[in-house]
Design a protein around this motif. Sequence first.
Motif, PDB file in Angstrom:
ATOM      1  N   GLY A  99       0.787  -1.327   0.146  1.00 43.12           N
ATOM      2  CA  GLY A  99      -0.094   0.143  -0.023  1.00 43.12           C
ATOM      3  C   GLY A  99       0.758   1.333   0.066  1.00 43.12           C
ATOM      4  O   GLY A  99       0.397   2.286  -0.827  1.00 43.12           O
ATOM      5  N   CYS A 100       1.975   1.435   0.801  1.00 39.85           N
ATOM      6  CA  CYS A 100       2.851   2.409   0.584  1.00 39.85           C
ATOM      7  C   CYS A 100       3.404   2.632  -0.624  1.00 39.85           C
ATOM      8  O   CYS A 100       3.778   3.736  -0.913  1.00 39.85           O
ATOM      9  CB  CYS A 100       3.997   2.030   1.955  1.00 39.85           C
ATOM     10  SG  CYS A 100       3.298   2.441   3.530  1.00 39.85           S
ATOM     11  N   ILE A 101       3.984   1.551  -1.058  1.00 34.62           N
ATOM     12  CA  ILE A 101       4.511   1.766  -2.603  1.00 34.62           C
ATOM     13  C   ILE A 101       3.572   2.267  -3.550  1.00 34.62           C
ATOM     14  O   ILE A 101       4.116   2.971  -4.311  1.00 34.62           O
ATOM     15  CB  ILE A 101       5.007   0.174  -2.850  1.00 34.62           C
ATOM     16  CG1 ILE A 101       6.323  -0.212  -1.963  1.00 34.62           C
ATOM     17  CG2 ILE A 101       5.798   0.410  -4.288  1.00 34.62           C
ATOM     18  CD1 ILE A 101       6.789  -1.665  -2.076  1.00 34.62           C
ATOM     19  N   SER A 102       2.377   1.571  -3.674  1.00 31.17           N
ATOM     20  CA  SER A 102       1.372   2.056  -4.572  1.00 31.17           C
ATOM     21  C   SER A 102       1.219   3.493  -4.229  1.00 31.17           C
ATOM     22  O   SER A 102       1.037   4.466  -5.391  1.00 31.17           O
ATOM     23  CB  SER A 102       0.084   1.194  -4.306  1.00 31.17           C
ATOM     24  OG  SER A 102      -0.727   1.593  -5.176  1.00 31.17           O
ATOM     25  N   GLY A 103       0.952   4.003  -2.935  1.00 33.15           N
ATOM     26  CA  GLY A 103       0.702   5.374  -2.883  1.00 33.15           C
ATOM     27  C   GLY A 103       1.857   6.362  -3.188  1.00 33.15           C
ATOM     28  O   GLY A 103       1.557   7.438  -3.678  1.00 33.15           O
ATOM     29  N   LEU A 104       3.017   5.838  -2.805  1.00 33.18           N
ATOM     30  CA  LEU A 104       4.385   6.659  -3.124  1.00 33.18           C
ATOM     31  C   LEU A 104       4.215   6.958  -4.883  1.00 33.18           C
ATOM     32  O   LEU A 104       4.675   7.881  -5.209  1.00 33.18           O
ATOM     33  CB  LEU A 104       5.386   6.033  -2.852  1.00 33.18           C
ATOM     34  CG  LEU A 104       6.940   6.472  -3.333  1.00 33.18           C
ATOM     35  CD1 LEU A 104       6.835   7.889  -2.615  1.00 33.18           C
ATOM     36  CD2 LEU A 104       7.925   5.738  -2.612  1.00 33.18           C
ATOM     37  N   LEU A 105       3.847   5.751  -5.564  1.00 31.20           N
ATOM     38  CA  LEU A 105       3.964   5.661  -6.951  1.00 31.20           C
ATOM     39  C   LEU A 105       2.848   6.795  -7.403  1.00 31.20           C
ATOM     40  O   LEU A 105       2.895   7.536  -8.406  1.00 31.20           O
ATOM     41  CB  LEU A 105       3.603   4.423  -7.598  1.00 31.20           C
ATOM     42  CG  LEU A 105       4.623   3.661  -7.624  1.00 31.20           C
ATOM     43  CD1 LEU A 105       4.445   2.018  -8.189  1.00 31.20           C
ATOM     44  CD2 LEU A 105       6.094   4.014  -8.248  1.00 31.20           C
TER      45      LEU A 105
END
Length: 223
Positions: free
Chosen positions: A169-175
């Motif tokens: 979720g954090c990686i997706s939000g960062l992208l």
Amino acid sequence: MADMGGGKIRPNNAPTGIDRQATRFWLLVAFLVFVSLTGGGSRPDISSLVILRPVAILLCAGAGWMITADELRQHRFVLGMIAVIVGLTAFHLIPLPPALWHLLPGREIVTQIDLHAGLGQPWRPISLAPSDTRNALFSLFVPLAALLVGVGLRRVQLEGLLLIFIALGCISGLLGLLQLLGPQPGRYIFTRTLITASPPGCSPIETIRRCSWQRCFRCWQLG
């Protein structure tokens, strides 16, 4: 060969319950990452679903083969509930004879259209939007695959999956944030869908083909 007690003998290299749980855990982790990379949505306009959904169906078959009778009894309510959901969705795609189909509510307009257009009385499924119903049916295989793989996991493994969920979720939000910070023309470069009002997260495979690495690197620039 090793003596397992009570006169039962099992090969030394036979998989144990712990081995099966570890295999399921890492298989589920790999599947979650794969779902993130291929979009993981249920919208019909996501091109990468032609890769994700067949993989999910194959994983459902493999996971169903790995489930033991004890696990079926232990999780019979959850498995029964998902079976009812999938079965009910598939039931709406079964063609019905015209006499029975016309008795269903909300069919009067379609009946009048058939009459005036000279289409006769074809067999139709219960659903008035079969393409959307088929999409809904195939979309169920992705969570079903995750459920079937994870039914036999221990509590500590489920807690580990929670951390992986948070990380993805954090990686997706960062992208998604990086795409907001990118150049204005065509800034949402990580997906290609009909709606581009909001930035997506992890990228479907199609975008790897459409976008160059140089353009992706521009997302790190603030102006």
